[in-house]
Structures are given as C-alpha cells and as structure tokens.
Design a protein around this motif. Sequence first.
Motif, short mmCIF file in Angstrom:
data_model
loop_
_atom_site.label_atom_id
_atom_site.label_comp_id
_atom_site.label_asym_id
_atom_site.label_seq_id
_atom_site.Cartn_x
_atom_site.Cartn_y
_atom_site.Cartn_z
N GLY A 83 20.46 -29.68 5.55
CA GLY A 83 20.37 -29.77 3.94
C GLY A 83 20.99 -30.62 2.75
O GLY A 83 21.17 -30.40 1.90
N ASN A 102 27.28 -29.14 3.14
CA ASN A 102 26.85 -28.92 3.67
C ASN A 102 27.15 -29.57 5.17
O ASN A 102 26.93 -30.93 5.15
CB ASN A 102 25.11 -30.07 2.64
CG ASN A 102 24.65 -29.82 3.74
OD1 ASN A 102 23.92 -28.77 4.46
ND2 ASN A 102 23.86 -31.39 4.01
N PRO A 155 16.47 -24.78 5.09
CA PRO A 155 17.80 -24.75 4.87
C PRO A 155 17.57 -23.31 3.78
O PRO A 155 18.31 -22.15 4.30
CB PRO A 155 18.18 -25.68 3.86
CG PRO A 155 17.72 -26.99 4.63
CD PRO A 155 16.67 -26.41 5.55
N TYR A 183 19.59 -30.62 -0.02
CA TYR A 183 19.96 -29.45 -1.29
C TYR A 183 21.53 -29.79 -1.69
O TYR A 183 22.30 -28.89 -2.72
CB TYR A 183 19.96 -27.50 -0.53
CG TYR A 183 18.35 -28.14 -0.13
CD1 TYR A 183 17.77 -27.30 -1.14
CD2 TYR A 183 17.92 -28.12 1.01
CE1 TYR A 183 16.42 -27.54 -0.39
CE2 TYR A 183 17.18 -28.22 1.50
CZ TYR A 183 16.38 -27.68 0.26
OH TYR A 183 14.12 -27.43 0.50
N MET A 184 22.44 -30.62 -1.17
CA MET A 184 23.37 -31.25 -1.58
C MET A 184 23.34 -31.53 -3.25
O MET A 184 24.56 -31.53 -3.90
CB MET A 184 23.77 -32.21 -0.79
CG MET A 184 24.53 -31.81 0.05
SD MET A 184 24.35 -32.95 1.75
CE MET A 184 25.75 -34.71 1.31
N LEU A 243 22.97 -26.43 -3.99
CA LEU A 243 24.45 -26.03 -3.59
C LEU A 243 25.74 -26.69 -4.58
O LEU A 243 25.20 -27.71 -5.15
CB LEU A 243 25.07 -27.00 -1.90
CG LEU A 243 24.09 -26.90 -0.68
CD1 LEU A 243 24.39 -27.27 0.95
CD2 LEU A 243 24.77 -24.77 -0.06
#
Lengths: 447, 447
Positions: free
Chosen positions: A44, A58, B422, A47-48, A52
């Motif tokens: 993940g 995460n 994810p 995607y931080m 997100l």
Amino acid sequence: MGKEIVIIGGGPAGVTAAITARRYYPETNITLIRKEEKALIPCGIPYMFGTLDSAEKNLIPDQLLTGNNINLVIDEASSIDRDSGTVITSAGKNFIYDRLILALGSSPLIPSIPGVELNNVYAVRKDLEYLKDLSKKLDQSKDVVIIGGGFIGLEFADEFMKRGNLKVTIIELLPHCLLLACDEEICKRVENKLLERGVNINVGAKAGAISGKNQVEYVELESGDKIKADTVILGIGVKPNVNLALECHLAADGREGIQVDDFMRTSDENIFAIGDCAKKRCYLSGLPKGVWLASMGTTEARIAGANLFNVRRRSDCAIGIFSTCFGDLAVGSAGLTESAAREMGMDVVTGESVAPDKHPGSIPGAQELGIKLVFEKDTGLLIGGQVYGGVSVGEKINFIGALIQHKMRADEVCTFQMGTHPLLTASPIAYQLINAAQLAVMKLRKS
Amino acid sequence: MGKEIVIIGGGPAGVTAAITARRYYPETNITLIRKEEKALIPCGIPYMFGTLDSAEKNLIPDQLLTGNNINLVIDEASSIDRDSGTVITSAGKNFIYDRLILALGSSPLIPSIPGVELNNVYAVRKDLEYLKDLSKKLDQSKDVVIIGGGFIGLEFADEFMKRGNLKVTIIELLPHCLLLACDEEICKRVENKLLERGVNINVGAKAGAISGKNQVEYVELESGDKIKADTVILGIGVKPNVNLALECHLAADGREGIQVDDFMRTSDENIFAIGDCAKKRCYLSGLPKGVWLASMGTTEARIAGANLFNVRRRSDCAIGIFSTCFGDLAVGSAGLTESAAREMGMDVVTGESVAPDKHPGSIPGAQELGIKLVFEKDTGLLIGGQVYGGVSVGEKINFIGALIQHKMRADEVCTFQMGTHPLLTASPIAYQLINAAQLAVMKLRKS
C-alpha cells in the motif's frame, strides 16, 4: 507450561504466521517482536502519496495480533542465542523460544552511483515517519525522477501524478518498464497508459549519477542527458534482510536470503524463515528466484505457522504472481513470461485471447480483457500467464496462478466449466481463458 | 470431397461447436441451421429491458459463423432421417450429414394455472420480436408481476425497475429467492439489495391463477391475496427441447434431455447433443441435474466439436456455476450449497471469510467481498462455494468452480500462492479464499 513461539518481524508474513500458529497451537504463548511503532502495509506504500488521504490509513491493525492473543513487543531483535534458544533485544530484554520464526523482510537496494547520499533522494523504506517526510518534500517539489520502472516505480509515478504539482519521470534500464514480469506487448500497454496519464518514461536509460549541491538538481544518464530533479526515488529492487541469521550462523546468503527447506525450516530446525528474508526457488528451474511479495510471504507464513511442532504442509516453489493497476488498466502476471521461458531454453507455445469483460460488448462499462497463456511445447503444461483489463484482473491472475501451481495442461483448461454473466464476464463463446488455451492447443497439435 | 458436419441450433452452444469443429476439422463443410433470423445472447435477455438501449444490441454476431467459413442457413429443421443421414427442413431442403450436432436449446416452462393464456402474460422466449413486443407493452404498464424468483426472475425485476414506470413484484414459491443456487444467508443479501432497489418480493407464495378479462388484472396467490398486474412474466424454469430427437428415436427424456455419453454422443454415435437439450449429471451424485446455462452449453460444445471424428475430450459431470449482479452486489455460486449437500445426506464443514476487496479498506471504492466454501467432512474435498461482492465475483466463482472440478482439498486451497494488490484484491493477510479454507481446515481437524 505452554511452549514459547517467538516471531521477529511484524509485516504481513510475521502477522500471518502468528495467526496461523495461534490456530494450530492454541496452548502456546506467542510473542511477535516488531521494531516499528506502527506496521505499514507494504504494497500500500505507493498509495499513501495519492489515493489515500492519510498515511496512517495504510497500517496493519495491531488488533490482528492482540485479538488473537499474541503478545506484541515493540523492540528490535539484536541477536539470537541458538544454544539457549533466546532472542535478545536492543532494549536488553530476553525472549526464550521453543520455536522461532524469522520474518525479517527486505531492504531497498541502493545503487552505487555518485550522489545517492544527497538530500531529497529517497528509497522505498517501510518506515512511516520516513515516508511522511517524503510526502512533505513532495509538496514543495516540482520535478521528480524515479529510478527503476518495475511495479513499485510505476505505482509511485502514477500516484505522484495525482498530487497535481509534479512532473514525474521514470528511468528504466531495460528496453521496457515491467519487463521482468510481463512480455513486451503488455509492457507497452502499461507504458502507453502511463504516458496518457502524464508520466514521462525513459527506457533503455541508465542513471550514472545524481548531482547537485546538498539538494538534488539533476539525474545524469550515462547517455549524457541530464534530467532536472528536486526529488529522486530509488525503486530498483530489494535485498533480503539476513544479518540476524548470519550472525547466529544460520545458512544464508546476502543476495538470495536465508536458506529454508520445503517446510520453511532454516538450517536450525527450531527456527523458521518466511517472507522476503527467506530464499525462494523458481517453480520451473529450481534456481533461486526473487519473489519479494507480501502475498508470497503470507503463503510461506501459512506453511511455517502450521509446521512449527508438527510438519504438515510443504511449500511449492515460487510461481511469482503480480498485479497492479493504473487508472482503468489493471495488469497481472503469473509464472514465466514467454521471453523468460525462451531465454531459459524452453520451447513454448502461447495462446492469446481478447474480448470485452462484459457481454454483449455494448453493456455500459465494458472494457477489453486480454489473456496470454504460455505452455511448454512438449507437454502442454501451463507455465505462465498474463492478463490486462479491468479490476477483475486481480482475481483472474490468481486463478491462472492456481492452474500453474496445480500443473494443468492446455487441454484441461479448454474444458473448464465456467459461469458467465452479462454484467460480470466475457460471453461464454468468447471467454478469454478458455479461448487462449484452445488456440494454444491448436498450435501444440501442429508442432 | 470434405465430410459434412451439420449443426441444428444457433445459440451459444451451436456457435461454439461450429467454431471448435472448424478448428479441429479444417477440411470439412460445416452447416449451421438456425430457425431464428437473428440469434439472441440468452443470458443478455433481461438486460434488453433496462441496461441496453436497444434490443438489437443483444445479438450473437453472425460474423462468428461466416468469418469461420461456416454455412449459416436460416430455416427450421423439421425432421432427421438417420438411415440416410439427412436433416429435412420446413422449407423442404435436405442437408446430408456425416456428423450431426443437436443444439436445440430449451423452452420456458409454463405453469398449468388458470389464466396463463391471457394477453400480457409473457414467458422468457429467446425470440427477438416477442421480446420487443414485451418491451412495448412495458412502456404502457404499471404493475408487473414476475412468477419465479430464480436468477432470471430477479434480473428481469431489477432491469424493469430501471425503466422508472413500473411497480415490480416477485412471487417465489420457496422461502427465499435463489434458494436453489445459494444458501439462505446469501439469498437474504440479494433480497435486501433488491428491496433497497424498490422491488417487491413475496416468498413462500404460490401463484394459483392469473385473472382478468382478456388482459391480465391480477395474479391470485393460493393464500387468497390478489396482486394487481397488467403484465406477468413467467420465470419458473425451462425444459429441454427434445422433440426432434424423440421423433428419430434417439434416447431422450422430455424432462431431463437427450441422453449423451461422456463424449457428448447420443445413442446414435454420429449424432451429438449439447447445451440445454442434452442431459446433464450432477458431479457429486451422478443424478440428472438441470444446469441449463449457456456457459455449460459452450463447455459441452468444445468437447463435442473436438470429438466429431476422433474422440479426444471427456465431459466432467456438471458442477453448475452461476453468477449475477444487482447494482453494486454481485453473487456467484458453484457446486453444491451447504443445505443441498446436507439434504443429499453428506456431512460437510464450511468456512466463511469476509474482507474488503481492496486494501487497506479505506481505498476508495473498496467493498466487502465474502466467500463461503463447503467441504466434504470425511475427505476435505471442496464441493461448493458461494461469493458475494463487486464485479470480481464473476471471475472468483469461476476460480472456485475450477478448484471443484479439479478435486482440491481444503488444505491445498490454504497454501495457494496468490498475488494481491491494494487496488484489486483483499490484503494477503485477509485473502478470503484462503482464510475460508483455513477456517474449514480447523473444523475438519476437530471433527
């Protein structure tokens, strides 16, 4: 008195091993030692930085441990005394074990080029504070260069674009991004999608140096080109964390990982190793293979966790199953690509099939889903597959992975029973998996 | 002179058989006789009434035939002379065959209740003009009653709601809709979704009569309730079309279909039968089983088409793999439900697992995906599975179907290698298929 199980490492493999051990050995005491205050979901991490809205989203919830009666210790294991069966920590604590599981993870490879020590050069470390610091820097950045066009590099690039303030450039050594996981034609699809989304891509390009005064200013290519950069991301791969194992004289190799048998036991049968730190072998060649994926680590964890006091499960060699997604294009790969198989010296035949992922194709939201299957020529055995299309690619590639793991032949795939539905799959006539296999069967018959 | 292959029926099974035959027997002449001017995609029929903006979009393209050098004849096969190997058509033409494939399809069951002959009572016929007529009638309707709460009935209901002008009520005999395909808890999820989308559902209710003067006015339940209706849809199932086979004395049964061996050959080895008209057997009991699905038909077609002049492929008994979708809720079922297995007299254990279909669960668009697996208690063999969640359910249930077909045990499923991402799947720790199997393994160990 219950037996003592100690696990070092709180990533997906460590957590899954702890839960599995709890299931099989309910009377034991289980302790998981983790050096990070909070544990990141490794896949993940990209995607931080875009999808997100907060880095804290995460995290692997500690409740997975505490809710399963697993003792969580935030501390760093500094050494292992195998004679007494003890893990010693930085804080000076001792943890006695009857069985020990090493889930030590991996660390980013740092290329040995001038300038990697400059400020604003970041590796992909699984460290929340470090990554939050990167996120802050990105707010003030304009030009980001990502060295390495594998999954992680591409995912970072795509997420960075969502921030709106960044020009993002990928530097990839090979002729295409993702080329270690996908055949050229699939790589090109991904590259085109990323270009469409505004990412710059330099393939066949080697970073020779990172230059600047304290702060990065340029990434210099060996071709002589200089690419402006105020932030650089290193995404060229990882190496297994083996120091703790080497120091207590377990068989291990800094490049390949800690040696394990098919039961996930190290050279000390009371100590298991799983995940990125454990050596993996290719399911076809038996040679060492770098499949450093959380998903592979959890599979190994389910084997080790069950085997601690009784051998129950054997590990198959690593197939390597990957998937990723950029906007509306998801891609997945399992096993060997056509080109990797040929390089290995195998004769192969392939079957390709493309059809809308709903039917008829005019159903709103339908998009192309394509499958390429790779079979061994002499036997018809499925040895690899690649998929591109919408979100169902993630499950589709796992399906193909299972077929590889269970040694299916092309003709068996052709006569799979399947369900189809207008809103969910291709039509039964055009069903890609079966048609790709059927086309390969026709080639096998002629060969 | 090339051999002559004749196929009667232009649905998915007929078309797939023709294409497969063309692949295996390139030198033959292949003729497909179809009575319909245009061939509907059967599973797409409900979507002609809402999702698709024109009925003509739900057609199997003739190009699949003509593009594969298959002679398409629009005519009705009226009899078969097995002695001379000839199909005779309504138009008086004769087609000589060396091999004949019957893909005759099925016809809707019409309940024997008063009033079914009234105007505005429609069965689900695979007839474009008939269905276009229904669509016109719906424009002037207000109250629609659907008799039968199986897949087709529910799909019609959901699509009719999209038209905006209709009150839609489902009448289902059993205690829940979909109960022949799913266990009660999954059925309830679907019912709740349909209620949320405005459909009325009457379960445990038997339609005793349809009443009105020429036009329908009410559906009368045996309970005494009268439900207002200006259009009625009959969705209680189908029966195989066997008349043509019976008339030429092939072994066949009006309820179960035309008898076939594992090579898809009828009692005359020059004549094959596939799809809804061919008898199917349950993969667990060996007893006749009504799996009247286009997907099953095309699987049989791929077997028959390859076997015409050389036996190559054997048919497994029918697993029965279904999927459907209502708004954001897709459901799928493969093999036996828990309740069906218990009714059959089997001891079973189940494993259930629910997790977000992306990870972390805070990834935008993540929704719950739940899996229930059913295993035989003595052997741990996977005998059934059900899935609910988003669009990936369609491929997920096919994955489970393949595991059933290839006789996987619970413990094998636990150690599947999979890829996770994810944006595409559950986390590797929470991966539903594996966790459901693991929970079942724990029950098997205790049993």
